[in-house]
Design an enzyme around this catalytic site. Structure first.
Site, PDB file in Angstrom:
ATOM      1  N   HIS A 129     -57.837   5.896   5.575  1.00 58.74           N
ATOM      2  CA  HIS A 129     -58.011   6.660   4.335  1.00 58.74           C
ATOM      3  C   HIS A 129     -56.671   7.078   3.719  1.00 58.74           C
ATOM      4  CE1 HIS A 129     -62.291   6.780   4.658  1.00 58.74           C
ATOM      5  NE2 HIS A 129     -62.298   7.492   5.769  1.00 58.74           N
ATOM      6  N   ASP A 166     -65.274   0.048   9.830  1.00 57.30           N
ATOM      7  CA  ASP A 166     -65.589   1.474   9.857  1.00 57.30           C
ATOM      8  C   ASP A 166     -66.698   1.758   8.843  1.00 57.30           C
ATOM      9  OD1 ASP A 166     -63.911   4.247  10.719  1.00 57.30           O
ATOM     10  OD2 ASP A 166     -65.089   4.441   8.884  1.00 57.30           O
TER      11      ASP A 166
END
Length: 313
Positions: A129, A166
């Site tokens: 992220h 993910d």
């Protein structure tokens, strides 16, 4: 050749407040799973600390300075510095983040030198992220992006790919790769879900980004179908010289932060398929780094099956 396992005790030093999902026990669970006899042949290596210059291939000086100095500048009576509501630093977090990125760099070097055939980096904090100029989503530095750009700079590779399974979209990796036609990013992720990015229309400067969102409750059949129909053929067409895996295991049906219905066999299957493409176009060169996964039992089983698949590649 053997599969490498790269980790560091420094990664335990990142300690968010009690109750935070991204807790040191995650790494304990992963490493415990890899201590069984089935994994006795792993080539175990200690991660070095990445330098600011190495981090700077993926991140702005502004972000690097913020992470390295934030604890001193902003920590209050709690002993924590909050980047946002989810992303928290404790006094040893910056050191952990530098070792996490350093693990991925060291894994690249070991693969490129022919010391290991592929490698798994058991590290935290996770990375996918973290954007070029922003830490977020439990992530401080983008470990796979740092390592991918190291592979190009230090080993003179050109075309490098990241495949991310993910359950959350890796907005950070997409941000860093988006405008470079020789960097490829593919993601399967639940939608809607944090961070509210990863639409199929987000394709990069040269269709070098492929996003394959899955609806809540999607299971093995949908996951494997989208790999066969989109992720794997597009990855093969890109013909990377090195493949990275953002190995988040929070798409497991037991995970508390999402709603997909995968299990550890799906992660093993995806790993086998990615490694098969790596054999065809990248000399088998694969480095994987731990991302999410927040149910400890599911994380432990999933990481074990993922590493087993790397060993069998």
């Amino acid at each position: 050749m053997r599969t490498g396992l790269v980790t560091s005790p420094a990664c335990f030093g990142h300690k968010p407040p009690a109750g935070h999902p991204e807790r040191p026990e995650r790494l304990t669970a992963v490493l415990a799973a890899l201590e069984s006899q089935a994994f006795r042949d792993l080539d175990r290596r200690a991660a070095p600390k990445a330098s600011p210059e190495e981090i700077g291939r993926a991140h702005s000086n502004r972000l690097i300075e913020k992470i390295l100095e934030q604890m001193n500048a902003e920590a209050g009576d709690s002993g924590y510095a909050f980047i946002d509501g989810d992303t928290v630093m404790s006094p040893a977090s910056a050191d952990a983040a530098l070792h996490a990125a350093g693990a991925a760099i060291a894994a690249v070097d070991a693969v490129m030198r022919g010391e290991v055939k592929n490698a798994f980096c058991a590290v935290r904090p996770p990375g996918h992220h973290a954007e070029r100029d922003r830490a977020m989503g439990f992530c401080l530095f983008n470990n796979v992006a740092v390592a991918a750009l190291h592979a190009r700079a230090a080993h003179h590779l050109n075309r490098v790919a990241v495949v991310d399974f993910d359950v959350h979209h890796g907005n950070g990796t997409q941000d860093i790769f988006f405008d470079d036609a020789n960097l490829f990013y593919a993601s399967t992720h639940q939608m809607p879900l944090y961070p509210a990015t990863g639409y199929p229309s987000e394709t990069g400067v040269a269709r070098n980004v492929i996003n394959c969102p899955l609806p809540p409750s999607a299971g093995s059949a949908q996951f494997r179908a989208i790999y066969k129909e989109s992720v794997l053929p597009t990855l093969a067409d890109f013909a990377p010289e090195f493949i990275f895996i953002s190995a988040g295991f929070d798409a497991h049906r037991a995970d508390p932060l999402a709603n997909l219905e995968l299990d550890e066999n799906d992660f093993a299957w995806a790993t086998h398929e990615i490694c098969a493409i790596a054999r065809d176009c990248a000399g088998g060169r694969v480095v994987s780094a731990l991302e999410g996964g927040y149910d400890l039992s599911a994380l432990q089983r999933s990481a074990a099956e993922h590493v087993r698949a790397l060993m069998e590649a």
